[in-house]
Design a protein around this motif. Structure first.
Motif, PDB file in Angstrom:
ATOM      1  N   VAL A 243       0.947  -1.122  -0.020  1.00  0.00           N
ATOM      2  CA  VAL A 243       0.047  -0.100  -0.112  1.00  0.00           C
ATOM      3  C   VAL A 243       0.791   1.353  -0.069  1.00  0.00           C
ATOM      4  O   VAL A 243       1.772   1.300   0.856  1.00  0.00           O
ATOM      5  CB  VAL A 243      -0.996   0.039   1.197  1.00  0.00           C
ATOM      6  N   LEU A 244       0.611   2.195  -0.834  1.00  0.00           N
ATOM      7  CA  LEU A 244       1.380   3.673  -1.029  1.00  0.00           C
ATOM      8  C   LEU A 244       0.266   4.500  -0.373  1.00  0.00           C
ATOM      9  O   LEU A 244      -0.892   4.573  -1.056  1.00  0.00           O
ATOM     10  CB  LEU A 244       1.838   3.809  -2.397  1.00  0.00           C
TER      11      LEU A 244
ATOM     12  N   ALA B 115      -5.513   0.668  14.717  1.00  0.00           N
ATOM     13  CA  ALA B 115      -4.099   0.397  15.121  1.00  0.00           C
ATOM     14  C   ALA B 115      -3.735  -1.186  14.679  1.00  0.00           C
ATOM     15  O   ALA B 115      -2.577  -1.521  14.976  1.00  0.00           O
ATOM     16  CB  ALA B 115      -4.101   0.670  16.747  1.00  0.00           C
ATOM     17  N   GLU B 116      -4.739  -1.726  14.365  1.00  0.00           N
ATOM     18  CA  GLU B 116      -4.407  -3.220  13.973  1.00  0.00           C
ATOM     19  C   GLU B 116      -3.797  -3.591  12.478  1.00  0.00           C
ATOM     20  O   GLU B 116      -3.400  -4.735  12.467  1.00  0.00           O
ATOM     21  CB  GLU B 116      -5.578  -3.943  14.305  1.00  0.00           C
ATOM     22  N   LEU B 117      -3.850  -2.501  11.733  1.00  0.00           N
ATOM     23  CA  LEU B 117      -3.109  -2.632  10.535  1.00  0.00           C
ATOM     24  C   LEU B 117      -1.621  -2.870  10.650  1.00  0.00           C
ATOM     25  O   LEU B 117      -0.811  -2.171  11.359  1.00  0.00           O
ATOM     26  CB  LEU B 117      -3.418  -1.468   9.446  1.00  0.00           C
TER      27      LEU B 117
ATOM     28  N   VAL C 115       2.394  -0.773   4.645  1.00  0.00           N
ATOM     29  CA  VAL C 115       1.771   0.661   4.465  1.00  0.00           C
ATOM     30  C   VAL C 115       3.297   1.557   3.986  1.00  0.00           C
ATOM     31  O   VAL C 115       3.857   1.816   5.276  1.00  0.00           O
ATOM     32  CB  VAL C 115       0.808   1.044   5.064  1.00  0.00           C
ATOM     33  N   ALA C 116       3.194   2.326   3.114  1.00  0.00           N
ATOM     34  CA  ALA C 116       4.474   3.385   2.948  1.00  0.00           C
ATOM     35  C   ALA C 116       3.665   4.694   2.687  1.00  0.00           C
ATOM     36  O   ALA C 116       2.926   4.607   1.703  1.00  0.00           O
ATOM     37  CB  ALA C 116       5.220   3.041   1.731  1.00  0.00           C
TER      38      ALA C 116
ATOM     39  N   GLY D 262       7.990  -9.491  -3.162  1.00  0.00           N
ATOM     40  CA  GLY D 262       7.059 -10.551  -2.876  1.00  0.00           C
ATOM     41  C   GLY D 262       5.517 -10.222  -2.514  1.00  0.00           C
ATOM     42  O   GLY D 262       4.872 -11.162  -2.190  1.00  0.00           O
ATOM     43  N   TYR D 263       5.304  -8.828  -2.829  1.00  0.00           N
ATOM     44  CA  TYR D 263       3.700  -8.608  -2.856  1.00  0.00           C
ATOM     45  C   TYR D 263       3.010  -9.124  -3.896  1.00  0.00           C
ATOM     46  O   TYR D 263       3.243  -9.042  -5.176  1.00  0.00           O
ATOM     47  CB  TYR D 263       3.551  -7.021  -2.661  1.00  0.00           C
ATOM     48  N   ALA D 264       1.633  -9.325  -3.651  1.00  0.00           N
ATOM     49  CA  ALA D 264       0.690  -9.775  -4.969  1.00  0.00           C
ATOM     50  C   ALA D 264       0.396  -8.794  -5.857  1.00  0.00           C
ATOM     51  O   ALA D 264       0.153  -8.774  -6.936  1.00  0.00           O
ATOM     52  CB  ALA D 264      -0.325 -10.303  -4.239  1.00  0.00           C
ATOM     53  N   GLY D 265       0.356  -7.454  -5.432  1.00  0.00           N
ATOM     54  CA  GLY D 265       0.134  -6.142  -5.936  1.00  0.00           C
ATOM     55  C   GLY D 265       0.338  -4.830  -5.440  1.00  0.00           C
ATOM     56  O   GLY D 265       1.022  -4.898  -4.311  1.00  0.00           O
ATOM     57  N   LEU D 266      -0.253  -3.706  -5.981  1.00  0.00           N
ATOM     58  CA  LEU D 266       0.260  -2.487  -5.578  1.00  0.00           C
ATOM     59  C   LEU D 266      -1.399  -1.670  -5.189  1.00  0.00           C
ATOM     60  O   LEU D 266      -2.123  -1.869  -6.107  1.00  0.00           O
ATOM     61  CB  LEU D 266       0.932  -1.534  -6.508  1.00  0.00           C
ATOM     62  N   ALA D 267      -1.494  -1.239  -3.936  1.00  0.00           N
ATOM     63  CA  ALA D 267      -2.759  -0.303  -3.757  1.00  0.00           C
ATOM     64  C   ALA D 267      -2.413   0.914  -3.444  1.00  0.00           C
ATOM     65  O   ALA D 267      -1.401   1.209  -2.754  1.00  0.00           O
ATOM     66  CB  ALA D 267      -3.522  -1.218  -2.409  1.00  0.00           C
TER      67      ALA D 267
END
Length: 276
Positions: free
Chosen positions: A50-51, A68-70, A75-76, A109-114
């Motif tokens: 996640v960007l 707070a659980e994420l 996340v960048a 290694g991420y499945a994609g980009l959000a």
């Protein structure tokens, strides 16, 4: 519209799907935070990087995302000014920038980009309106063709009517707008919430874009209020269909919506038909 009215609809839908190019129109900062946090959580569950593009001072992650659980490692935070400096705000360069970030995410290694971005950050990245809209259309193409999901958030009080109309048409496959939502499946548009005077023009933009894309079936089983303003918007949008002998089919209409369609003359004009 007050916060309570917005909460009544925006709190109830499931998390917006981290697929495609979605748009959240909001008036309550709390709702914006919670819906964005839910969307990012779903993207992380899919294994996406996640960007989160921002402008101004960086706030704590839990405040930004509403949870707070994420997992903060997924996340960048990306400063919109840095994206502007890297790309000059040119649509072709912006597209290449995002394709590069997708490649990096997959290599890690991420499945994609959000991608999550709001109106102020987007205006920093692409100050010129034409470039901004071109960039939005490019994001739609990227989301359709690659493992990219995009959530754009726009505060109702800070966006001009013309910009909102154009943005709604670009995002028409999936829109949450204060007290109504529209999700487009391949051959139908699903509406939930309420259509009233406050959002009838924005509903018209979403429906018009769906019709132009070939949609002829609208599922209104979960639609509550469909006011006179909504009926007028429907008449304006479907009038060209009537001239061509085509129509939009309403599926799942309750008694009140059916009565409104009858009284307004839309059923008699044959621009709208009812299906069980």
């Amino acid at each position: 519209m007050g916060m309570d009215a917005e909460q009544s609809t925006c709190d109830s839908p499931p998390a917006m799907s981290p697929e495609g190019h979605s748009m959240l129109v909001y008036s309550s900062p709390r709702v914006e935070r919670d819906r964005t946090g839910a969307w990012i959580g779903a993207a992380l569950d899919r294994g996406f990087r996640v960007l989160y593009k921002h402008t101004g001072p960086v706030r704590p992650m839990a405040e930004l995302l509403g949870s707070a659980e994420l997992d903060p490692d997924g996340v960048a935070l990306v400063d919109a000014a840095e994206v502007r400096a890297d790309t000059g705000g040119h649509p072709a360069v912006l597209r290449a920038w995002h394709e590069d970030r997708l490649g990096r995410a997959r290599a890690d290694g991420y499945a994609g980009l959000a991608l999550a971005c709001d109106g102020p950050a987007l205006r920093v990245i692409a100050p010129e309106r034409a470039a901004r809209m071109a960039h939005e259309r490019d994001l739609t193409e990227l989301a359709d063709a690659t493992a990219v999901a995009v959530l754009c958030r726009y505060h109702l009080a800070t966006e001009t009517g013309d910009d909102l109309d154009a943005l709604l048409r670009i995002h028409a496959p999936e829109v949450e707008d204060v007290v109504f939502a529209a999700y487009r499946h391949p051959d139908r548009l699903v509406l939930t919430g309420d259509i009233d005077r406050s959002n009838a023009a924005r509903f018209a933009a979403v429906l018009s874009a769906a019709i132009q894309a070939g949609v002829r079936e609208v599922d209104v089983a979960e639609l509550g209020i469909f006011s006179a303003a909504g009926l007028h918007a429907l008449a304006v949008v479907t009038e060209p269909l009537s001239r061509r002998g085509e129509q939009v089919r309403f599926r799942g209409a309750g008694a009140l919506i059916q009565r409104g369609l009858h009284v307004s003359g839309l059923l008699a004009s044959r621009s709208v038909a009812l299906e069980s």
